[in-house]
Write a protein that holds these residues in place. Sequence first.
Motif, PDB file in Angstrom:
ATOM      1  N   GLY A 174      91.721 -19.102  11.299  1.00  0.00           N
ATOM      2  CA  GLY A 174      90.492 -19.218  11.525  1.00  0.00           C
ATOM      3  C   GLY A 174      90.263 -19.658  13.047  1.00  0.00           C
ATOM      4  O   GLY A 174      89.016 -19.513  13.632  1.00  0.00           O
ATOM      5  N   THR A 175      91.264 -20.213  13.806  1.00  0.00           N
ATOM      6  CA  THR A 175      90.850 -20.539  15.269  1.00  0.00           C
ATOM      7  C   THR A 175      91.385 -19.584  16.092  1.00  0.00           C
ATOM      8  O   THR A 175      91.006 -19.976  17.209  1.00  0.00           O
ATOM      9  CB  THR A 175      91.597 -22.042  15.416  1.00  0.00           C
ATOM     10  N   TYR A 182      94.125  -7.379  11.020  1.00  0.00           N
ATOM     11  CA  TYR A 182      95.623  -7.424  11.177  1.00  0.00           C
ATOM     12  C   TYR A 182      96.324  -8.106   9.936  1.00  0.00           C
ATOM     13  O   TYR A 182      97.392  -8.133   9.613  1.00  0.00           O
ATOM     14  CB  TYR A 182      95.923  -8.351  12.401  1.00  0.00           C
ATOM     15  N   LEU A 183      95.440  -8.974   9.372  1.00  0.00           N
ATOM     16  CA  LEU A 183      95.735  -9.707   7.914  1.00  0.00           C
ATOM     17  C   LEU A 183      96.310  -9.040   6.842  1.00  0.00           C
ATOM     18  O   LEU A 183      97.260  -8.972   6.076  1.00  0.00           O
ATOM     19  CB  LEU A 183      94.631 -10.463   7.413  1.00  0.00           C
ATOM     20  N   THR A 184      95.644  -7.530   6.793  1.00  0.00           N
ATOM     21  CA  THR A 184      96.063  -6.688   5.773  1.00  0.00           C
ATOM     22  C   THR A 184      97.480  -6.092   6.076  1.00  0.00           C
ATOM     23  O   THR A 184      98.259  -5.457   5.243  1.00  0.00           O
ATOM     24  CB  THR A 184      95.397  -5.659   5.589  1.00  0.00           C
ATOM     25  N   ASP A 189     103.037 -14.454   3.639  1.00  0.00           N
ATOM     26  CA  ASP A 189     102.846 -15.269   2.427  1.00  0.00           C
ATOM     27  C   ASP A 189     101.838 -16.212   2.137  1.00  0.00           C
ATOM     28  O   ASP A 189     101.187 -16.437   0.989  1.00  0.00           O
ATOM     29  CB  ASP A 189     104.112 -15.869   1.872  1.00  0.00           C
ATOM     30  N   ILE A 190     101.496 -17.083   3.112  1.00  0.00           N
ATOM     31  CA  ILE A 190     100.664 -18.200   3.156  1.00  0.00           C
ATOM     32  C   ILE A 190      99.765 -18.250   4.416  1.00  0.00           C
ATOM     33  O   ILE A 190      99.866 -17.859   5.327  1.00  0.00           O
ATOM     34  CB  ILE A 190     101.479 -19.524   3.310  1.00  0.00           C
ATOM     35  N   LEU A 191      98.478 -18.701   4.003  1.00  0.00           N
ATOM     36  CA  LEU A 191      97.671 -18.864   5.119  1.00  0.00           C
ATOM     37  C   LEU A 191      97.139 -20.492   4.971  1.00  0.00           C
ATOM     38  O   LEU A 191      96.733 -20.894   4.084  1.00  0.00           O
ATOM     39  CB  LEU A 191      96.342 -18.208   4.346  1.00  0.00           C
ATOM     40  N   LYS A 192      97.417 -20.901   6.158  1.00  0.00           N
ATOM     41  CA  LYS A 192      96.847 -22.397   6.368  1.00  0.00           C
ATOM     42  C   LYS A 192      95.555 -22.471   6.885  1.00  0.00           C
ATOM     43  O   LYS A 192      95.449 -22.198   7.964  1.00  0.00           O
ATOM     44  CB  LYS A 192      98.133 -23.153   6.972  1.00  0.00           C
ATOM     45  N   ILE A 193      94.848 -23.258   6.155  1.00  0.00           N
ATOM     46  CA  ILE A 193      93.268 -23.329   6.560  1.00  0.00           C
ATOM     47  C   ILE A 193      93.132 -24.492   7.835  1.00  0.00           C
ATOM     48  O   ILE A 193      93.442 -25.421   7.318  1.00  0.00           O
ATOM     49  CB  ILE A 193      92.465 -23.397   5.593  1.00  0.00           C
ATOM     50  N   ILE A 210      81.932 -20.752   5.235  1.00  0.00           N
ATOM     51  CA  ILE A 210      82.797 -20.268   6.116  1.00  0.00           C
ATOM     52  C   ILE A 210      84.214 -20.824   5.493  1.00  0.00           C
ATOM     53  O   ILE A 210      85.011 -19.585   5.055  1.00  0.00           O
ATOM     54  CB  ILE A 210      82.778 -20.718   7.515  1.00  0.00           C
ATOM     55  N   ALA A 211      84.239 -21.910   4.987  1.00  0.00           N
ATOM     56  CA  ALA A 211      85.596 -22.315   4.279  1.00  0.00           C
ATOM     57  C   ALA A 211      85.772 -21.454   2.957  1.00  0.00           C
ATOM     58  O   ALA A 211      86.936 -21.012   2.633  1.00  0.00           O
ATOM     59  CB  ALA A 211      85.415 -23.649   3.872  1.00  0.00           C
ATOM     60  N   GLU A 212      84.590 -21.269   2.254  1.00  0.00           N
ATOM     61  CA  GLU A 212      84.807 -20.425   1.050  1.00  0.00           C
ATOM     62  C   GLU A 212      85.114 -18.844   1.388  1.00  0.00           C
ATOM     63  O   GLU A 212      85.987 -18.586   0.514  1.00  0.00           O
ATOM     64  CB  GLU A 212      83.368 -20.614   0.444  1.00  0.00           C
ATOM     65  N   ALA A 213      84.760 -18.553   2.585  1.00  0.00           N
ATOM     66  CA  ALA A 213      85.046 -17.246   2.582  1.00  0.00           C
ATOM     67  C   ALA A 213      86.501 -17.004   2.893  1.00  0.00           C
ATOM     68  O   ALA A 213      87.116 -15.961   2.636  1.00  0.00           O
ATOM     69  CB  ALA A 213      84.058 -16.506   3.812  1.00  0.00           C
ATOM     70  N   VAL A 214      86.900 -18.120   3.918  1.00  0.00           N
ATOM     71  CA  VAL A 214      88.370 -17.848   4.160  1.00  0.00           C
ATOM     72  C   VAL A 214      89.273 -17.841   2.874  1.00  0.00           C
ATOM     73  O   VAL A 214      90.287 -17.304   2.708  1.00  0.00           O
ATOM     74  CB  VAL A 214      88.862 -19.167   5.029  1.00  0.00           C
ATOM     75  N   ILE A 215      89.019 -18.668   1.865  1.00  0.00           N
ATOM     76  CA  ILE A 215      89.713 -19.054   0.875  1.00  0.00           C
ATOM     77  C   ILE A 215      89.755 -17.639  -0.108  1.00  0.00           C
ATOM     78  O   ILE A 215      90.709 -17.110  -0.730  1.00  0.00           O
ATOM     79  CB  ILE A 215      89.337 -20.381  -0.154  1.00  0.00           C
ATOM     80  N   ARG A 216      88.321 -17.077  -0.266  1.00  0.00           N
ATOM     81  CA  ARG A 216      88.378 -15.845  -1.042  1.00  0.00           C
ATOM     82  C   ARG A 216      89.126 -14.731  -0.385  1.00  0.00           C
ATOM     83  O   ARG A 216      89.558 -14.078  -1.103  1.00  0.00           O
ATOM     84  CB  ARG A 216      86.806 -15.342  -0.942  1.00  0.00           C
ATOM     85  N   LEU A 217      89.043 -14.658   0.925  1.00  0.00           N
ATOM     86  CA  LEU A 217      89.769 -13.590   1.584  1.00  0.00           C
ATOM     87  C   LEU A 217      91.333 -13.782   1.278  1.00  0.00           C
ATOM     88  O   LEU A 217      91.845 -12.737   0.789  1.00  0.00           O
ATOM     89  CB  LEU A 217      89.514 -13.884   3.184  1.00  0.00           C
ATOM     90  N   ALA A 218      91.747 -14.876   1.202  1.00  0.00           N
ATOM     91  CA  ALA A 218      93.267 -15.292   1.241  1.00  0.00           C
ATOM     92  C   ALA A 218      93.602 -14.683  -0.276  1.00  0.00           C
ATOM     93  O   ALA A 218      94.720 -14.248  -0.572  1.00  0.00           O
ATOM     94  CB  ALA A 218      93.487 -16.710   1.258  1.00  0.00           C
ATOM     95  N   GLN A 219      92.617 -14.824  -1.291  1.00  0.00           N
ATOM     96  CA  GLN A 219      92.970 -14.759  -2.888  1.00  0.00           C
ATOM     97  C   GLN A 219      92.891 -13.142  -2.769  1.00  0.00           C
ATOM     98  O   GLN A 219      93.821 -12.644  -3.495  1.00  0.00           O
ATOM     99  CB  GLN A 219      91.798 -15.330  -3.726  1.00  0.00           C
ATOM    100  N   VAL A 220      92.058 -12.558  -2.242  1.00  0.00           N
ATOM    101  CA  VAL A 220      92.100 -11.085  -2.217  1.00  0.00           C
ATOM    102  C   VAL A 220      93.324 -10.470  -1.766  1.00  0.00           C
ATOM    103  O   VAL A 220      93.855  -9.353  -2.259  1.00  0.00           O
ATOM    104  CB  VAL A 220      90.761 -10.493  -1.481  1.00  0.00           C
ATOM    105  N   LEU A 221      93.728 -11.231  -0.636  1.00  0.00           N
ATOM    106  CA  LEU A 221      95.035 -10.529  -0.042  1.00  0.00           C
ATOM    107  C   LEU A 221      96.311 -11.271  -0.641  1.00  0.00           C
ATOM    108  O   LEU A 221      97.348 -10.931  -0.306  1.00  0.00           O
ATOM    109  CB  LEU A 221      95.191 -11.026   1.381  1.00  0.00           C
TER     110      LEU A 221
END
Length: 279
Positions: A174-175, A182-184, A189-193, A210-221
Amino acid sequence: HAKRAGTHGWTTYDPAMTDRRAEDAALAEDLQHALDRGELHVVYQPIVDMTTGGAVGAEALLRWEHPTRGPISPVRFIPLAERTAMITRMGLWVLEQALTVRPAGSYMSVNLSPRQLQDPTLVHDVLSILHRTATAPSRLVLEITESALVDDTHAPTLQALREHGIRVAIDDFGTGYSSLQYLTRLPVDILKIDRAFVAELNGTPEGRAIAEAVIRLAQVLHLTTIAEGIETTDQALELQTLGCTRGQGYLYAKPLPAADLLTAMTATPTTTTIARQGA
Ligand code: C2E
Ligand code: MG
Ligand code: MG
Ligand code: MG
């Protein structure tokens, strides 16, 4: 303060800038010898399962005790090491130290610099160290910052590491450039917030969104999320509510010397589960 004056190519004399360059050069020179002189050591920060409070792994973090200047932050010296081939040697040294002290049953997470990813012998070197330290590849996670991944040139190297059973994490998510596309494509394997988002959890509703969106995105992927820089129980509870159950931060443990790691990782956990809220 301007480094350059206007568009005419005139360079303003800036004493602060000159001092910084001189200090960089001096530090870079000292860093060349730091490893051989025993000035470097590695500390370890437990990574916990917030639902149980138990440690599942640890992140290795490099430290430099300069003989006259005292401790120097990796934020300061890693970029200097990255300018030269020195980072490769230092990075592999950290990896070997970390895998040597890894407590049984846990995994070790080690930072990899973008320059190391370009090294054609990286995969071979990592496998040699796994072999020497009798470590199963599944016990190793390599962390790479988002900015190093924006182009696809590293994908084959990451893929090779994963084919050997090593997991790959995107650090400080996120920074960086945040081309979500590119994430897809990336083999990770792991996304560090990044801890900036964790800090925002107690701030504005927008920060939380924003934090919620990042976590959702990771879940979907189908990526595992690990939150960095958790300092308060409120942050830990909020993250769990949003679906992130793994984290690291001063709330659980600060980076520790190798000698204290095993004790810390088997000690009575700091529980911050939702079930216990108000209990
Ligand atoms: P990183 O990989 O994102 O590491 C997490 C940083 O957050 C560490 O800083 C850690 O001490 C700090 N931290 C952990 N919990 C908390 C918390 O609750 N609050 C706050 N404020 N900070 C927390 P550190 O050790 O200073 O390292 C800074 C960066 O230097 C690392 O960020 C990583 O990018 C780089 N680095 C450290 N060791 C290595 C290494 O061996 N190789 C490479 N390539 N980079 C390294
Ligand atoms: Mg890291
Ligand atoms: Mg990080
Ligand atoms: Mg960071």
